[in-house]
Motif scaffolding. Structure first.
Motif, mmCIF file in Angstrom:
data_model
loop_
_atom_site.group_PDB
_atom_site.id
_atom_site.type_symbol
_atom_site.label_atom_id
_atom_site.label_comp_id
_atom_site.label_asym_id
_atom_site.label_seq_id
_atom_site.Cartn_x
_atom_site.Cartn_y
_atom_site.Cartn_z
ATOM 1 N N VAL A 120 -54.299 -62.779 -18.128
ATOM 2 C CA VAL A 120 -53.784 -61.844 -17.179
ATOM 3 C C VAL A 120 -53.199 -62.642 -16.122
ATOM 4 C CG1 VAL A 120 -54.235 -59.703 -16.064
ATOM 5 C CG2 VAL A 120 -55.663 -60.231 -18.115
ATOM 6 N N VAL A 121 -52.060 -62.422 -15.604
ATOM 7 C CA VAL A 121 -51.429 -63.028 -14.538
ATOM 8 C C VAL A 121 -51.060 -62.051 -13.681
ATOM 9 C CG1 VAL A 121 -49.380 -64.344 -13.680
ATOM 10 C CG2 VAL A 121 -50.347 -64.857 -16.181
ATOM 11 N N ALA A 122 -52.049 -61.961 -12.516
ATOM 12 C CA ALA A 122 -51.630 -60.843 -11.472
ATOM 13 C C ALA A 122 -51.527 -61.722 -10.071
ATOM 14 C CB ALA A 122 -52.978 -60.167 -11.295
ATOM 15 N N SER A 123 -51.771 -61.016 -9.083
ATOM 16 C CA SER A 123 -51.266 -61.562 -7.714
ATOM 17 C C SER A 123 -52.751 -61.866 -6.953
ATOM 18 C CB SER A 123 -50.704 -60.526 -6.634
ATOM 19 O OG SER A 123 -51.449 -59.381 -6.779
ATOM 20 N N ASP A 124 -52.504 -62.939 -6.114
ATOM 21 C CA ASP A 124 -53.635 -63.071 -5.301
ATOM 22 C C ASP A 124 -53.691 -62.478 -4.052
ATOM 23 O OD1 ASP A 124 -54.745 -65.487 -6.349
ATOM 24 O OD2 ASP A 124 -53.426 -66.918 -5.528
ATOM 25 N N ARG A 125 -52.859 -61.764 -3.642
ATOM 26 C CA ARG A 125 -52.881 -60.858 -2.462
ATOM 27 C C ARG A 125 -52.229 -59.467 -2.724
ATOM 28 N NH1 ARG A 125 -49.592 -61.675 1.611
ATOM 29 N NH2 ARG A 125 -48.093 -62.714 0.531
ATOM 30 N N GLY A 126 -52.726 -58.600 -1.852
ATOM 31 C CA GLY A 126 -52.252 -57.183 -2.076
ATOM 32 C C GLY A 126 -51.199 -56.802 -1.293
ATOM 33 N N MET A 127 -50.738 -55.595 -0.993
ATOM 34 C CA MET A 127 -49.708 -55.004 -0.439
ATOM 35 C C MET A 127 -48.431 -55.383 -1.135
ATOM 36 S SD MET A 127 -50.524 -56.632 3.480
ATOM 37 C CE MET A 127 -49.501 -55.321 4.404
ATOM 38 N N ALA A 128 -48.410 -55.185 -2.570
ATOM 39 C CA ALA A 128 -47.420 -55.401 -3.255
ATOM 40 C C ALA A 128 -47.093 -53.993 -4.298
ATOM 41 C CB ALA A 128 -47.488 -56.568 -4.213
ATOM 42 N N GLY A 129 -47.578 -52.841 -3.688
ATOM 43 C CA GLY A 129 -47.502 -51.664 -4.497
ATOM 44 C C GLY A 129 -48.383 -51.737 -5.886
ATOM 45 N N ALA A 130 -48.003 -51.254 -6.787
ATOM 46 C CA ALA A 130 -48.661 -51.099 -8.072
ATOM 47 C C ALA A 130 -48.555 -52.579 -9.020
ATOM 48 C CB ALA A 130 -48.177 -49.893 -8.975
ATOM 49 N N TYR A 131 -47.964 -53.447 -8.436
ATOM 50 C CA TYR A 131 -47.891 -54.616 -9.308
ATOM 51 C C TYR A 131 -48.851 -55.084 -10.134
ATOM 52 C CZ TYR A 131 -47.110 -59.670 -10.071
ATOM 53 O OH TYR A 131 -47.030 -60.879 -10.828
ATOM 54 N N SER A 132 -50.230 -55.492 -9.465
ATOM 55 C CA SER A 132 -51.236 -55.628 -10.075
ATOM 56 C C SER A 132 -51.814 -54.798 -11.019
ATOM 57 C CB SER A 132 -52.327 -56.283 -9.296
ATOM 58 O OG SER A 132 -52.027 -57.375 -8.655
ATOM 59 N N ALA A 133 -51.828 -53.331 -10.589
ATOM 60 C CA ALA A 133 -52.285 -52.504 -11.138
ATOM 61 C C ALA A 133 -51.650 -52.033 -12.674
ATOM 62 C CB ALA A 133 -52.237 -51.230 -10.404
ATOM 63 N N SER A 134 -50.304 -52.476 -12.439
ATOM 64 C CA SER A 134 -49.508 -52.280 -13.797
ATOM 65 C C SER A 134 -49.746 -53.379 -14.895
ATOM 66 C CB SER A 134 -48.146 -52.050 -13.421
ATOM 67 O OG SER A 134 -47.447 -53.363 -12.920
ATOM 68 N N ILE A 135 -50.120 -54.428 -14.192
ATOM 69 C CA ILE A 135 -50.389 -55.726 -15.268
ATOM 70 C C ILE A 135 -51.755 -55.448 -15.871
ATOM 71 C CG2 ILE A 135 -51.276 -58.077 -15.082
ATOM 72 C CD1 ILE A 135 -48.240 -57.881 -15.588
#
Length: 298
Positions: free
Chosen positions: A81-96
């Motif tokens: 699973v390739v997600a983000s290290d930081r938040g404040m990116a909307g639904a980027y990590s949630a969609s992954i």
């Protein structure tokens, strides 16, 4: 009512501070997205070249290799699973993560055991909080990945695929990442990385290229041993680069929306503060007039 004015002024001040932070994050993401897109484009020629090389070996030799052979000795499957290290990116990590959960449900329904690997703190914290063990995890600065991290991830996954079934070996490797289409569109994508399925490009209509003859030195087996791990590392690095560009684009868009919302809140609080101030003035005038009337009557 004076207390209401103080409350609104405090909210205006705090919202203005948030607006400055959102705007700064938007500008930072905007300044980095160009470099991320350039890195993604710069990696494409190497990826195409090594894909053609692997295709040539696979097409012109009947040599079998562990990375191109289906495993039937285990039903264990690896999912990165390739997600983000930081938040404040909307639904980027949630969609992954949602896409990963759908993949896991499908694999479990097929009777397979899933081993999860997490890249990015958001994915790691999501599964750790829910008590789901990760076979491997990497926190690497998801908006600026490098080839060393890609190599480390590739080595771990290749080791899992080549390991015996008794030592936790896997029969498949799937990668879930975000494909960068443009600044507006980024979509979650699932790719089966192992066992390898290399497909040569089709020549354009009307053109019939003559296929060259190949001679492999020292042997096709040695060439595959060298090329296939490089091919896997290149594919994983390309996925990380596309995910980084997608993360920055999503963060820029989310912070722009947050800045606009903060401006709307400031306007709304300012209007409410003005209304409270006007109500205080009206009340004071009424009290003065009432007092004057009382003195005149006496």
């Amino acid at each position: 009512m004076a207390g209401s004015q103080r409350v609104y002024k405090q909210r205006i001040k705090s919202t203005q501070s948030l607006k400055k932070m959102f705007r700064a994050q938007e500008l930072i993401a905007a300044s980095r997205i160009g470099k991320a897109r350039d890195r993604t484009a710069a990696a494409s020629p190497y990826a195409r070249a090594i894909t053609r090389a692997v295709s040539a070996v696979a097409t012109h030799t009947s040599t079998k290799h562990p990375l191109t052979s289906e495993r039937t000795d285990t039903n264990r499957v690896a999912v990165l699973v390739v997600a983000s290290d930081r938040g404040m990116a909307g639904a980027y990590s949630a969609s992954i993560i949602r896409e990963t959960e759908r993949l896991v449900e499908r694999l479990v329904a097929e009777g397979k055991e899933v081993a999860l690997y997490g890249a990015g703190r958001r994915a790691i914290s999501y599964y750790t909080f829910r008590g789901r063990e990760l076979a491997g995890s990497w926190s690497y600065g998801s908006d600026a990945p490098n080839s060393e991290v890609a190599g480390e991830i590739a080595d771990a996954l290749l080791g899992a695929f080549l390991a015996p079934a008794a030592e936790g070996g896997v029969s498949e490797l799937h990668i879930v990442y975000t494909q960068f289409v443009n600044m507006v569109t980024q979509r979650p994508r699932v790719v089966r990385m192992l066992p390898l399925e290399v497909v040569e490009g089709v020549a354009p209509a009307g053109k019939h290229d003559v296929l060259p003859l190949y001679d492999f030195e020292p042997s096709p087996e040695a060439v595959l041993d060298e090329l296939l791990p490089r091919y896997v590392r290149s594919r994983i690095f390309s996925c990380l680069l596309e995910a980084a560009a997608s993360e920055l684009a999503a963060r820029q868009r989310a912070m722009h929306t947050a800045t606009d919302n903060a401006e709307d809140l400031i306007r709304n609080y300012t209007r409410l503060a003005n209304q409270a101030r006007q109500a205080d003035i009206t009340q004071e005038i009424s009290e003065i007039v009432s007092g004057a009337d009382a003195l005149a009557a006496s």
